[in-house]
Design a protein around this motif. Structure first.
Motif, PDB file in Angstrom:
ATOM      1  N   UNK A 145      44.905 -56.061 -48.238  1.00  0.00           N
ATOM      2  CA  UNK A 145      44.847 -57.413 -47.673  1.00  0.00           C
ATOM      3  C   UNK A 145      45.003 -58.479 -48.742  1.00  0.00           C
ATOM      4  N   UNK A 146      45.522 -59.621 -48.318  1.00  0.00           N
ATOM      5  CA  UNK A 146      45.461 -60.798 -49.186  1.00  0.00           C
ATOM      6  C   UNK A 146      43.994 -61.190 -49.270  1.00  0.00           C
ATOM      7  N   UNK A 147      43.582 -61.765 -50.393  1.00  0.00           N
ATOM      8  CA  UNK A 147      42.179 -62.117 -50.573  1.00  0.00           C
ATOM      9  C   UNK A 147      41.708 -63.087 -49.494  1.00  0.00           C
ATOM     10  N   UNK A 148      42.535 -64.049 -49.138  1.00  0.00           N
ATOM     11  CA  UNK A 148      42.137 -65.018 -48.104  1.00  0.00           C
ATOM     12  C   UNK A 148      41.900 -64.316 -46.760  1.00  0.00           C
ATOM     13  N   UNK A 149      42.721 -63.327 -46.437  1.00  0.00           N
ATOM     14  CA  UNK A 149      42.535 -62.570 -45.186  1.00  0.00           C
ATOM     15  C   UNK A 149      41.260 -61.736 -45.247  1.00  0.00           C
ATOM     16  N   UNK A 150      40.985 -61.147 -46.406  1.00  0.00           N
ATOM     17  CA  UNK A 150      39.769 -60.360 -46.574  1.00  0.00           C
ATOM     18  C   UNK A 150      38.531 -61.244 -46.395  1.00  0.00           C
ATOM     19  N   UNK A 151      38.542 -62.416 -47.001  1.00  0.00           N
ATOM     20  CA  UNK A 151      37.405 -63.338 -46.887  1.00  0.00           C
ATOM     21  C   UNK A 151      37.203 -63.748 -45.433  1.00  0.00           C
ATOM     22  N   UNK A 152      38.278 -64.024 -44.735  1.00  0.00           N
ATOM     23  CA  UNK A 152      38.168 -64.380 -43.304  1.00  0.00           C
ATOM     24  C   UNK A 152      37.665 -63.192 -42.489  1.00  0.00           C
ATOM     25  N   UNK A 153      38.074 -61.967 -42.856  1.00  0.00           N
ATOM     26  CA  UNK A 153      37.568 -60.775 -42.173  1.00  0.00           C
ATOM     27  C   UNK A 153      36.058 -60.652 -42.375  1.00  0.00           C
ATOM     28  N   UNK A 154      35.592 -60.904 -43.600  1.00  0.00           N
ATOM     29  CA  UNK A 154      34.155 -60.872 -43.884  1.00  0.00           C
ATOM     30  C   UNK A 154      33.433 -61.868 -42.987  1.00  0.00           C
ATOM     31  N   UNK A 155      33.909 -63.110 -42.961  1.00  0.00           N
ATOM     32  CA  UNK A 155      33.247 -64.160 -42.184  1.00  0.00           C
ATOM     33  C   UNK A 155      33.249 -63.843 -40.692  1.00  0.00           C
ATOM     34  N   UNK A 156      34.377 -63.421 -40.152  1.00  0.00           N
ATOM     35  CA  UNK A 156      34.437 -63.150 -38.712  1.00  0.00           C
ATOM     36  C   UNK A 156      33.611 -61.915 -38.346  1.00  0.00           C
ATOM     37  N   UNK A 157      33.596 -60.917 -39.219  1.00  0.00           N
ATOM     38  CA  UNK A 157      32.780 -59.727 -38.961  1.00  0.00           C
ATOM     39  C   UNK A 157      31.300 -60.072 -38.964  1.00  0.00           C
ATOM     40  N   UNK A 158      30.871 -60.857 -39.940  1.00  0.00           N
ATOM     41  CA  UNK A 158      29.463 -61.236 -39.989  1.00  0.00           C
ATOM     42  C   UNK A 158      29.077 -62.043 -38.755  1.00  0.00           C
ATOM     43  N   UNK A 159      29.964 -62.901 -38.306  1.00  0.00           N
ATOM     44  CA  UNK A 159      29.676 -63.690 -37.100  1.00  0.00           C
ATOM     45  C   UNK A 159      29.558 -62.772 -35.884  1.00  0.00           C
ATOM     46  N   UNK A 160      30.454 -61.814 -35.750  1.00  0.00           N
ATOM     47  CA  UNK A 160      30.410 -60.878 -34.620  1.00  0.00           C
ATOM     48  C   UNK A 160      29.161 -60.000 -34.667  1.00  0.00           C
ATOM     49  N   UNK A 161      28.741 -59.622 -35.871  1.00  0.00           N
ATOM     50  CA  UNK A 161      27.591 -58.722 -36.021  1.00  0.00           C
ATOM     51  C   UNK A 161      26.262 -59.443 -35.883  1.00  0.00           C
ATOM     52  N   UNK A 162      26.280 -60.767 -35.989  1.00  0.00           N
ATOM     53  CA  UNK A 162      25.037 -61.545 -36.029  1.00  0.00           C
ATOM     54  C   UNK A 162      24.109 -61.220 -34.864  1.00  0.00           C
ATOM     55  N   UNK A 163      24.617 -61.178 -33.655  1.00  0.00           N
ATOM     56  CA  UNK A 163      23.740 -60.960 -32.502  1.00  0.00           C
ATOM     57  C   UNK A 163      23.230 -59.526 -32.405  1.00  0.00           C
ATOM     58  N   UNK A 164      23.715 -58.654 -33.271  1.00  0.00           N
ATOM     59  CA  UNK A 164      23.278 -57.251 -33.255  1.00  0.00           C
ATOM     60  C   UNK A 164      22.489 -56.870 -34.511  1.00  0.00           C
ATOM     61  N   UNK A 165      22.245 -57.825 -35.403  1.00  0.00           N
ATOM     62  CA  UNK A 165      21.635 -57.493 -36.687  1.00  0.00           C
ATOM     63  C   UNK A 165      20.154 -57.144 -36.585  1.00  0.00           C
ATOM     64  N   UNK A 166      19.554 -57.326 -35.434  1.00  0.00           N
ATOM     65  CA  UNK A 166      18.145 -56.966 -35.262  1.00  0.00           C
ATOM     66  C   UNK A 166      17.949 -55.449 -35.249  1.00  0.00           C
TER      67      UNK A 166
END
Length: 181
Positions: A145-166
């Motif tokens: 991945x391009x670094x910018x795409x990887x960083x966006x993947x990190x951010x979007x994944x963390x947002x998606x996982x947020x409601x399940x992190x409990x």
């Protein structure tokens, strides 16, 4: 003591523990369990052996702690890049970690365990004490991945996982057959 009232602090901490215990038998717990089973269905190869493990046969490299202080100038550049990409600085730093690990160990897919504060609601945020957990961050195609795409993947994944992190990290490790790290 918190605001001069030790009893209120103890009762509040006990109520947080009771609330977490009650969560374990809920439909939300079962949905979170299914969510993480799907997210972690194909685990990448383990890169590090847990630091407390006795045997070196579990992984090629023993884990360790490394601390690196970031200068205020460097962090300002991280914040600038984060702003440009529309993410938080943590996503840039996690993206850099993922890129380094992916390249060094030649692993296109990674799962990074990220510490999270694990406080729900304003009342818990007012409590003194550690209410933390670990949330998995599965990342795909890190090395391609391009670094910018990887960083966006990190951010979007963390947002998606947020409601399940409990969902408790120990339960996830047990579910995946990785108890002990």
């Amino acid at each position: 003591y918190y605001n001069g009232d030790a009893a209120a602090q103890v009762l509040s901490c006990m109520s947080v523990a009771a609330e977490q215990h009650a969560y374990l038998g809920t439909e939300k717990y079962r949905r979170d369990q299914v969510y993480w089973a799907q997210q972690c269905a194909t685990l990448p190869e383990r890169l590090f052996q847990p630091f407390y493990a006795v045997s070196a046969s579990d992984a090629p490299t023993r884990s360790f702690r490394f601390t690196q202080q970031v200068s205020s100038d460097t962090f300002a550049r991280v914040e600038q890049l984060a702003s440009h990409l529309g993410v938080g600085p943590h996503a840039v730093l996690l993206g850099a970690l993922a890129a380094c690990l992916g390249l060094i160990y030649r692993q296109p897919d990674l799962l990074i365990s990220v510490a999270v504060h694990n406080r729900r609601g304003a009342a818990q945020k007012q409590l003194i004490g550690a209410f933390s957990s670990v949330s998995p961050l599965p990342l795909n195609q890190v090395t391609g991945s391009r670094f910018s795409d990887l960083v966006r993947q990190v951010a979007s994944s963390q947002k998606a996982h947020f409601r399940h992190q409990r969902y408790p990290h120990g339960d996830l490790l047990r579910d995946l057959g990785r108890a002990g790290g």
